[in-house]
Design a protein around this motif. Structure first.
Motif, PDB file in Angstrom:
ATOM      1  N   THR A 150     -55.952 -14.018  -0.179  1.00 32.30           N
ATOM      2  CA  THR A 150     -56.786 -12.908   0.366  1.00 32.30           C
ATOM      3  C   THR A 150     -57.442 -11.695   0.297  1.00 32.30           C
ATOM      4  OG1 THR A 150     -54.929 -13.033   2.188  1.00 32.30           O
ATOM      5  CG2 THR A 150     -56.174 -11.482   2.022  1.00 32.30           C
ATOM      6  N   VAL A 194     -54.381 -19.442   6.604  1.00 35.46           N
ATOM      7  CA  VAL A 194     -52.973 -19.284   7.484  1.00 35.46           C
ATOM      8  C   VAL A 194     -52.076 -21.022   6.574  1.00 35.46           C
ATOM      9  CG1 VAL A 194     -52.361 -19.829   9.656  1.00 35.46           C
ATOM     10  CG2 VAL A 194     -54.879 -18.690   9.752  1.00 35.46           C
ATOM     11  N   LEU A 215     -50.109 -18.610   3.730  1.00 36.72           N
ATOM     12  CA  LEU A 215     -49.782 -17.415   4.316  1.00 36.72           C
ATOM     13  C   LEU A 215     -48.557 -17.857   4.746  1.00 36.72           C
ATOM     14  CD1 LEU A 215     -52.717 -15.674   5.701  1.00 36.72           C
ATOM     15  CD2 LEU A 215     -51.284 -14.366   4.163  1.00 36.72           C
ATOM     16  N   GLN A 271     -45.423 -16.183   6.003  1.00 33.12           N
ATOM     17  CA  GLN A 271     -46.035 -14.612   6.382  1.00 33.12           C
ATOM     18  C   GLN A 271     -45.704 -14.490   8.332  1.00 33.12           C
ATOM     19  OE1 GLN A 271     -46.623 -11.942   5.385  1.00 33.12           O
ATOM     20  NE2 GLN A 271     -45.543 -12.708   3.373  1.00 33.12           N
ATOM     21  N   PRO A 283     -46.949 -15.250  12.135  1.00 28.87           N
ATOM     22  CA  PRO A 283     -47.926 -14.644  12.463  1.00 28.87           C
ATOM     23  C   PRO A 283     -47.735 -13.478  13.689  1.00 28.87           C
ATOM     24  CG  PRO A 283     -47.994 -17.203  12.590  1.00 28.87           C
ATOM     25  CD  PRO A 283     -46.150 -16.497  12.227  1.00 28.87           C
ATOM     26  N   THR A 284     -48.040 -12.452  13.459  1.00 31.73           N
ATOM     27  CA  THR A 284     -47.899 -10.949  14.070  1.00 31.73           C
ATOM     28  C   THR A 284     -49.003 -10.290  14.606  1.00 31.73           C
ATOM     29  OG1 THR A 284     -48.402  -9.406  12.811  1.00 31.73           O
ATOM     30  CG2 THR A 284     -46.036 -10.518  12.946  1.00 31.73           C
ATOM     31  N   SER A 326     -50.639  -8.361  14.387  1.00 30.72           N
ATOM     32  CA  SER A 326     -51.608  -7.701  13.467  1.00 30.72           C
ATOM     33  C   SER A 326     -52.938  -8.615  12.819  1.00 30.72           C
ATOM     34  CB  SER A 326     -51.046  -6.911  12.201  1.00 30.72           C
ATOM     35  OG  SER A 326     -50.635  -8.076  12.093  1.00 30.72           O
ATOM     36  N   TRP A 327     -52.468  -9.669  13.479  1.00 30.61           N
ATOM     37  CA  TRP A 327     -53.318 -11.043  12.971  1.00 30.61           C
ATOM     38  C   TRP A 327     -54.942 -10.587  13.808  1.00 30.61           C
ATOM     39  CZ3 TRP A 327     -51.504 -16.265  10.537  1.00 30.61           C
ATOM     40  CH2 TRP A 327     -50.755 -15.736   9.609  1.00 30.61           C
ATOM     41  N   VAL A 373     -57.857  -9.002  12.298  1.00 31.96           N
ATOM     42  CA  VAL A 373     -58.896 -10.088  11.332  1.00 31.96           C
ATOM     43  C   VAL A 373     -60.384 -10.340  11.964  1.00 31.96           C
ATOM     44  CG1 VAL A 373     -59.488 -12.525  10.647  1.00 31.96           C
ATOM     45  CG2 VAL A 373     -57.302 -11.648  10.224  1.00 31.96           C
ATOM     46  N   ALA A 430     -53.750  -6.638   7.556  1.00 28.46           N
ATOM     47  CA  ALA A 430     -54.158  -7.415   9.562  1.00 28.46           C
ATOM     48  C   ALA A 430     -52.867  -8.749   9.053  1.00 28.46           C
ATOM     49  CB  ALA A 430     -54.662  -8.111   9.869  1.00 28.46           C
ATOM     50  N   LEU A 431     -52.529  -9.158   7.834  1.00 25.42           N
ATOM     51  CA  LEU A 431     -52.035 -10.899   7.578  1.00 25.42           C
ATOM     52  C   LEU A 431     -51.047 -11.016   7.235  1.00 25.42           C
ATOM     53  CD1 LEU A 431     -55.248 -13.137   6.443  1.00 25.42           C
ATOM     54  CD2 LEU A 431     -54.182 -12.263   8.803  1.00 25.42           C
ATOM     55  N   ASP A 490     -47.355  -8.837   5.176  1.00 22.97           N
ATOM     56  CA  ASP A 490     -46.518  -8.076   5.994  1.00 22.97           C
ATOM     57  C   ASP A 490     -45.959  -6.968   5.278  1.00 22.97           C
ATOM     58  OD1 ASP A 490     -45.866  -9.552   8.616  1.00 22.97           O
ATOM     59  OD2 ASP A 490     -44.470 -10.879   8.173  1.00 22.97           O
TER      60      ASP A 490
END
Length: 309
Positions: A112, A168, A171, A176, A178-179, A181-182, A185, A266-267, A269
């Motif tokens: 990232t 992605v 991740l 990781q 997806p939540t 918070s993504w 981005v 964001a990406l 956890d």
């Protein structure tokens, strides 16, 4: 009396021209003439840019397609280049130097950081050559010169979005999930794009008169990368060291580090809010606003000088 003598006599008796004694600027004003390529006012300049938004988008797409047209793998290099950089940094910093210790999810953390810093690095490098590398276009056509650095930054944004698909996958491959918070981005990238564009405009004006600046920029960008926590956690590096407080503040307020931290938050956890600098969104918005406005005005001020001399 000869014809020549007659013409001379007439010329001597003719009243003096009303233009005598006028400066070139006064003469131009008298006859309604204007300077070719003169800088328009700021509102008019913005309006002209808006009218050429389709050209900016098309130029960026064409440049992105042509960038790897001579390579056999073509557009694959858009993703392969930052991935190879991440692999090299992992081997040197993660394994040999040991910066992965204490950093959960180090591979997503590193990849990232590499992708996001590459976005800024490529935008600045492209902006430095935006005018000096496009002199044929600048001298042949009349258009707002800001179209060029904006197009190059848009090209780098398109390249990053193309690469985000691979990010992605990485991740997801390292656990990781997806939540919501993504979704952060998108505002983070918008602020970074505005910051990058303003900085690219500053470098475009400087690079237009000093082409050698393009040779110096890789060293400056490499130093900036090492100070931005791309390959390590700034907090862990500073922990237990007698570092002046202002140095810690500067490192955390570093715009490249701010945008990298936002994307990691964001990406990833394990990258939680307590690892973010205080008021990080204020830093991100402030850098974007200040650099965007200052860069745009600074570039516009020299509009009539680009491509001349």
């Amino acid at each position: 009396m000869s014809e020549t003598t007659h013409d001379s006599a007439v010329a001597m008796s003719a009243p003096p021209s009303s233009d005598e004694g006028l400066s070139p600027a006064q003469r131009a004003q008298k006859y309604g003439l204007s300077q070719s390529g003169a800088r328009p006012g700021l509102p008019e300049y913005i309006r002209q840019l808006w009218h050429r938004r389709h050209f900016i988008s098309a130029f960026a797409s064409a440049k992105l397609t042509a960038q790897y047209s001579q390579a056999k793998l073509g557009q694959v290099w858009q993703v392969a280049t930052p991935l190879l950089n991440a692999l090299v940094y992992y081997l040197i910093f993660g394994l040999l130097i040991g910066t992965r210790k204490g950093v959960p999810d180090f591979v997503p953390f590193l990849v990232t950081g590499v992708f996001i810093f590459t976005f800024t690095q490529s935008s600045v490098m492209a902006g430095t050559r935006a005018i000096s590398g496009s002199l044929g276009l600048v001298r042949a056509l009349h258009f707002p010169r800001a179209c060029l650095p904006i197009s190059f930054c848009l090209m780098q944004l398109q390249q990053l979005l193309f690469s985000m698909g691979v990010l992605v996958i990485i991740l997801l491959g390292f656990g990781q999930v997806p939540t919501w918070s993504w979704l952060l981005v998108f505002p983070a990238l918008a602020l970074q794009f505005l910051f990058n564009t303003g900085l690219a405009m500053v470098m475009a004006r400087l690079g237009s008169k000093t082409p050698d600046l393009a040779q110096l920029m890789p060293f400056i960008m490499r130093t900036w990368m090492y100070a931005s926590g791309v390959m390590f956690s700034i907090d862990l590096i500073l922990k237990g060291k007698d570092v002046p407080k202002f140095v810690e503040i500067l490192l955390n307020a570093n715009p490249a580090a701010v945008y990298i931290d936002l994307m990691r938050f964001a990406l990833i956890d394990s990258f939680t809010a307590d690892q973010l600098p205080h008021h990080v969104w204020a830093f991100a918005g402030g850098w974007a606003l200040v650099m965007g406005v200052v860069g745009f005005v600074y570039f516009w001020k020299a509009e009539e000088r680009y491509g001349r001399g």
